[in-house]
Motif scaffolding. Structure first.
Motif, PDB file in Angstrom:
ATOM      1  N   ALA A   1     -26.563 -18.079  18.824  1.00  0.00           N
ATOM      2  CA  ALA A   1     -26.800 -19.494  18.550  1.00  0.00           C
ATOM      3  C   ALA A   1     -27.760 -19.693  17.382  1.00  0.00           C
ATOM      4  O   ALA A   1     -27.492 -20.474  16.455  1.00  0.00           O
ATOM      5  N   VAL A   2     -28.886 -18.965  17.406  1.00  0.00           N
ATOM      6  CA  VAL A   2     -29.914 -19.155  16.379  1.00  0.00           C
ATOM      7  C   VAL A   2     -29.405 -18.718  15.014  1.00  0.00           C
ATOM      8  O   VAL A   2     -29.504 -19.469  14.022  1.00  0.00           O
ATOM      9  N   PHE A   3     -28.853 -17.517  14.948  1.00  0.00           N
ATOM     10  CA  PHE A   3     -28.430 -17.000  13.642  1.00  0.00           C
ATOM     11  C   PHE A   3     -27.220 -17.752  13.090  1.00  0.00           C
ATOM     12  O   PHE A   3     -27.072 -17.880  11.872  1.00  0.00           O
ATOM     13  N   PHE A   4     -26.371 -18.254  13.968  1.00  0.00           N
ATOM     14  CA  PHE A   4     -25.244 -19.049  13.498  1.00  0.00           C
ATOM     15  C   PHE A   4     -25.742 -20.353  12.871  1.00  0.00           C
ATOM     16  O   PHE A   4     -25.261 -20.764  11.800  1.00  0.00           O
ATOM     17  N   MET A   5     -26.702 -21.005  13.516  1.00  0.00           N
ATOM     18  CA  MET A   5     -27.262 -22.238  12.969  1.00  0.00           C
ATOM     19  C   MET A   5     -27.978 -21.971  11.647  1.00  0.00           C
ATOM     20  O   MET A   5     -27.826 -22.735  10.673  1.00  0.00           O
ATOM     21  N   ILE A   6     -28.750 -20.895  11.588  1.00  0.00           N
ATOM     22  CA  ILE A   6     -29.463 -20.556  10.349  1.00  0.00           C
ATOM     23  C   ILE A   6     -28.476 -20.249   9.230  1.00  0.00           C
ATOM     24  O   ILE A   6     -28.660 -20.673   8.079  1.00  0.00           O
ATOM     25  N   TYR A   7     -27.399 -19.552   9.554  1.00  0.00           N
ATOM     26  CA  TYR A   7     -26.395 -19.229   8.541  1.00  0.00           C
ATOM     27  C   TYR A   7     -25.745 -20.498   7.993  1.00  0.00           C
ATOM     28  O   TYR A   7     -25.545 -20.628   6.775  1.00  0.00           O
TER      29      TYR A   7
END
Length: 449
Positions: free
Chosen positions: A137-143
């Motif tokens: 969730a976090v890395f997808f949003m950051i990406y």
């Protein structure tokens, strides 16, 4: 009764978070490696990242800081080896990736400890699932956020001040969120484990937000500069329009003068005077047509306009050009090189008070399968150079040198290069390009001289 302190984040999860954070920045950036080589390097860096964190986790607390510094070094190397970035660009991305990894690992472990630690359903699979879902969730949003704000396949152009600012933000967030590891007696003493993890996550999120705000500011500045540069181009186009308008007016005046001269010649009975009038007319016509028969129609148009401007402003423009040598070049590229080079030369000689010193020479010829374009103009004072370009004396230095940079970019597109130097009282700009067959499907490789 005081709440039991939560265990620290396992180093394996930290290593994986650091590696994924690097990957989400590597994906949109200009690559140095591609295909299987890129995959192998990323896989190797993942192993090294896990090894470093694993060793650091078994060391005494005194080695905690050196271990984290070493982990950051490997993050830096991961990005630098995979992407075609400068050292400053790499450091900027590394700082952002590091805080992103810290936040993701802290949030995931806090969620696990708060909801599952010590309960009957707690086992080895649960932390993996919780950390995996949190990372996703976090890395997808950051990406999604970063991929829209990082220019793809180009360098970032990070300045030294921007890098220092990003590093200070990342360092401050990391130190504040982890201070209780290095200092035994802190303001957090007596707090619960949940409070410590909450503070850690919030501080990491604050650091991430500040870095995000810095990136937004960088993008706004970049867009503002692009708009200003576009305004400069539009103003230049308007100046070219005004120049063309002036050239038309000049032609109309000459046309009007020629009508009167022809009438005078017809009415003149003295053969000697009639001949002198014809010689004078022939000389005047040759001045305007001397530079518009190079063998390249595009170049003829450019030189005709520049030559008329030079005549009107008492500038002696001399051209020795074999225009057929430029047949392999696109029309826009010819206009870019000759237009910018002549504009710079004209601007330089216009500063000279003595009109007889307003001299510009242009030569185009081939030698040893190389095309040489040489532009020279007379100067009274040798200019200072900065990074190979003449130092500007203009107030607005941000937009200085766009003409020369455009020439250089065009030359490099054909595998050539640009050099600038002075000889006695002459400013010399040379463009050297390998001869290129138009039937070829690509440009030659960049040359070095």
């Amino acid at each position: 009764m005081m709440e039991q302190m939560f265990p620290d984040i396992p180093r394996l999860y930290t290593a994986i978070a650091e590696w994924i954070a690097c990957v989400i920045y590597i994906i949109p950036l200009k690559k140095k490696l591609k295909g299987m080589r890129l995959i192998l390097v990323l896989a190797g860096m993942l192993g090294l990242q896990c090894l470093v964190q694993g060793i650091a986790g078994r060391m005494p607390i005194a080695f905690w800081v050196p271990g984290m510094i070493l982990a950051m070094v490997f993050m830096y190397l991961n990005i630098y080896c995979c992407c075609d970035l400068s050292l400053l660009d790499t450091g900027y991305c590394c700082a952002r990736a590091f805080i992103t990894a810290e936040f993701a690992a802290s949030l995931g472990w806090q969620l696990y400890c708060f909801f599952f630690l010590g309960r009957t359903m707690d086992n080895r699979v649960v932390p993996v699932m919780v950390m995996g879902l949190t990372y996703a969730a976090v890395f997808f949003m950051i990406y999604l956020l970063e991929s829209k704000r990082i220019l793809r396949n180009v360098r970032l152009g990070v300045s030294g001040k921007e890098l220092i600012s990003a590093v200070l933000i990342a360092a401050a967030a990391f130190i504040i969120s982890n201070v209780y590891f290095a200092v035994q007696t802190t303001v957090f003493q007596g707090q619960t484990g949940a409070a410590l993890f909450f503070i850690r996550t919030v501080v990491d999120f604050s650091g991430l937000t500040m870095l995000y705000a810095q990136q937004e500011q960088r993008n706004e500045i970049r867009l503002r500069r692009e708009v200003e540069a576009l305004d400069q181009v539009l103003n230049r186009q308007y100046e070219q329009y005004q120049q063309s308008k002036g050239n038309i007016e000049l032609l109309n005046r000459k046309y009007h003068d020629l009508k009167h001269q022809i009438a005078i010649i017809r009415s003149e009975e003295d053969p000697e005077k009639k001949e002198s009038y014809l010689v004078e007319m022939d000389h005047a016509i040759k001045i305007y047509e001397s530079n518009n028969n190079t063998g390249n129609k595009v170049l003829d148009v450019v030189l005709t306009g520049k030559n008329m401007y030079c005549v009107e402003h008492h500038i002696n423009l001399t051209c020795v050009i074999d225009g057929q040598q430029l047949a392999f070049m696109k029309a826009m590229d010819i206009c870019s090189i000759f237009g910018n080079a002549l504009d710079n030369a004209i601007e330089s000689v216009m500063k000279l008070k003595e009109q007889e010193k307003r001299l510009i020479r242009v030569a185009v010829y081939s030698q040893n399968n190389l095309l040489m374009m040489r532009f020279e103009n007379y100067i009274e004072e040798v200019p200072a150079f900065e990074e190979g370009l003449p130092a500007t004396t203009k107030k607005n230095k941000d937009f200085h040198g766009y003409g020369i940079k455009s020439i250089k970019h065009t030359a490099e597109k054909y595998g050539g290069n640009l050099t600038i130097h002075t000889e006695d009282n002459w400013f010399v700009l040379r463009v050297l390009i390998p001869r290129w067959d138009k039937k070829m499907t690509g440009y030659p490789q960049k040359m070095t001289v």
